[in-house]
Design a protein around this motif. Structure first.
Motif, short mmCIF file in Angstrom:
data_model
loop_
_atom_site.label_atom_id
_atom_site.label_comp_id
_atom_site.label_asym_id
_atom_site.label_seq_id
_atom_site.Cartn_x
_atom_site.Cartn_y
_atom_site.Cartn_z
N VAL A 281 -20.48 30.79 -35.69
CA VAL A 281 -20.75 30.19 -37.00
C VAL A 281 -19.45 29.67 -37.62
CG1 VAL A 281 -21.62 30.63 -39.33
CG2 VAL A 281 -22.73 31.70 -37.36
N LEU A 282 -18.41 30.49 -37.58
CA LEU A 282 -17.13 30.12 -38.18
C LEU A 282 -16.50 28.94 -37.44
CD1 LEU A 282 -15.62 33.63 -38.97
CD2 LEU A 282 -17.21 32.24 -40.31
N LYS A 283 -16.66 28.91 -36.13
CA LYS A 283 -16.14 27.80 -35.32
C LYS A 283 -16.86 26.50 -35.68
CE LYS A 283 -15.56 28.83 -30.99
NZ LYS A 283 -14.10 28.89 -30.75
N ASN A 284 -18.17 26.59 -35.89
CA ASN A 284 -18.99 25.44 -36.23
C ASN A 284 -18.60 24.87 -37.60
OD1 ASN A 284 -21.05 23.56 -35.83
ND2 ASN A 284 -22.69 25.06 -35.82
N ILE A 285 -18.46 25.75 -38.57
CA ILE A 285 -18.10 25.35 -39.93
C ILE A 285 -16.71 24.71 -39.97
CG2 ILE A 285 -17.43 26.31 -42.18
CD1 ILE A 285 -19.75 28.32 -41.81
N TYR A 286 -15.81 25.23 -39.17
CA TYR A 286 -14.42 24.76 -39.15
C TYR A 286 -14.33 23.26 -38.89
CZ TYR A 286 -9.36 25.18 -38.13
OH TYR A 286 -7.99 25.07 -38.16
N LYS A 287 -15.26 22.75 -38.07
CA LYS A 287 -15.21 21.34 -37.66
C LYS A 287 -15.50 20.38 -38.81
CE LYS A 287 -18.17 22.17 -34.31
NZ LYS A 287 -19.08 22.00 -33.13
N VAL A 288 -16.30 20.81 -39.79
CA VAL A 288 -16.68 19.89 -40.88
C VAL A 288 -15.85 20.10 -42.15
CG1 VAL A 288 -19.02 19.66 -39.97
CG2 VAL A 288 -18.55 21.39 -41.74
N LEU A 289 -15.12 21.20 -42.23
CA LEU A 289 -14.31 21.51 -43.40
C LEU A 289 -13.02 20.70 -43.39
CD1 LEU A 289 -14.18 23.47 -45.88
CD2 LEU A 289 -13.00 25.09 -44.38
N LYS A 290 -12.66 20.16 -44.55
CA LYS A 290 -11.41 19.42 -44.65
C LYS A 290 -10.22 20.36 -44.50
CE LYS A 290 -12.97 15.90 -48.00
NZ LYS A 290 -12.81 15.41 -49.40
#
Length: 292
Positions: A190-199
């Motif tokens: 989940v954290l890896k996935n979110i990291y990609k879209v976060l500035k």
């Protein structure tokens, strides 16, 4: 309220929460169990069988869909406290009317999403949930507008967020009472996935169940799946976090810790003279600026 730049030497801050008769402390120390509570937890060592655990993992989406079928939009209260507790939603703006793009990862039926959109007209929100039924409830809400938000079904452990959200485009991600429902072995996905879209330079705002919360102490024998991990009667699961575990989880995926503390609340039911100890973990983790 406790400010994030307060001295780290201050072990806890006490604030009154008059809206629900609760008193709240924030700090770095976990709740201390009573001797009776410690004894009860120590005795509860029998784990749910591996067969049933695999079945619960396989049927996780179905169980959450059934949860929303039973409870519709009535189970959770609207979370109007979000902007109060997370000043980042206002502080990250460079100027007053700057438009923010947020992602509510695990939006449920919109109990956090819609109060945010009502309170701040300069927010565009992406929102996703594991449950297709929950997503449909969001779309049917009278406040839902495609001009203000985009909602979609997503398993955050395997569905790529980049299919719905541009890379490095989100100012704030909220992860509120979501990660606890996911198997600990899959939380890092989940954290890896979110990291990609976060500035770069922007943050994930996290709030979830903390170790020794009242809900953890109420589980009956036969509900334990693993360390600090339990199953409810309806098949949905809940993990109870320590600040050390959460910090390690985020840092392993490249985030930097900004704030990570326990929130301890004692809710008082005056009619029944009952005091209920609630423990949450409230945290903020930042995606580092790109190195040049």
């Amino acid at each position: 309220m406790f400010q994030e730049n307060a001295s780290a030497n201050c072990s806890s801050i006490i604030t009154a929460c008059n809206e629900d008769g609760a008193f709240q402390t924030k700090g770095h120390s976990a709740r201390i169990l009573s001797p009776e509570e410690a004894e009860r937890l120590a005795k509860d060592q029998v784990l749910v069988s591996e067969f049933k655990q695999l079945k619960l993992e396989k049927e996780a989406q179905k169980n959450w869909d059934l949860f929303y079928k039973r409870n519709s939009t009535n189970f959770f209260k609207d979370r109007h406290w979000t902007t109060r507790e997370f000043q980042e939603l206002k502080a990250c703006r460079e100027f007053a009317d700057q438009k923010l793009t947020i992602l509510e990862a695990g939006c449920g039926v919109g109990n956090c999403l819609f109060p945010l959109l009502e309170e701040d007209l300069n927010i565009f929100a992406y929102a996703c949930d594991f449950s297709p039924r929950a997503v449909e409830y969001v779309k049917k809400n009278a406040l839902y507008s495609t001009e203000r938000c985009k909602v979609f079904q997503c398993d955050l452990t395997k569905d790529d967020l980049l299919e719905n959200i541009p890379a490095d485009s989100v100012d704030v991600v909220t992860l509120i009472f979501v990660l606890s429902a996911i198997h600990p072995d899959k939380m890092h996905l989940v954290l890896k996935n979110i990291y990609k879209v976060l500035k770069p330079g922007k943050c994930v705002l996290f709030r979830d169940y903390g170790l020794y919360d009242h809900a953890m102490l109420r589980f009956k024998s036969g509900s334990k799946l693993g360390e600090n991990f339990y199953v409810r009667q309806d098949g949905t699961r809940s993990y109870f976090f320590t600040k050390e575990f959460l910090s390690q989880l985020f840092k392993a995926e490249g985030y930097e810790e900004v704030v990570n503390e326990y929130v301890q609340r004692e809710t008082v039911n005056r009619k029944e003279d009952l005091r209920v100890p609630r423990v949450f973990l409230q945290s903020k983790f930042q995606k580092p600026f790109s190195k040049t």
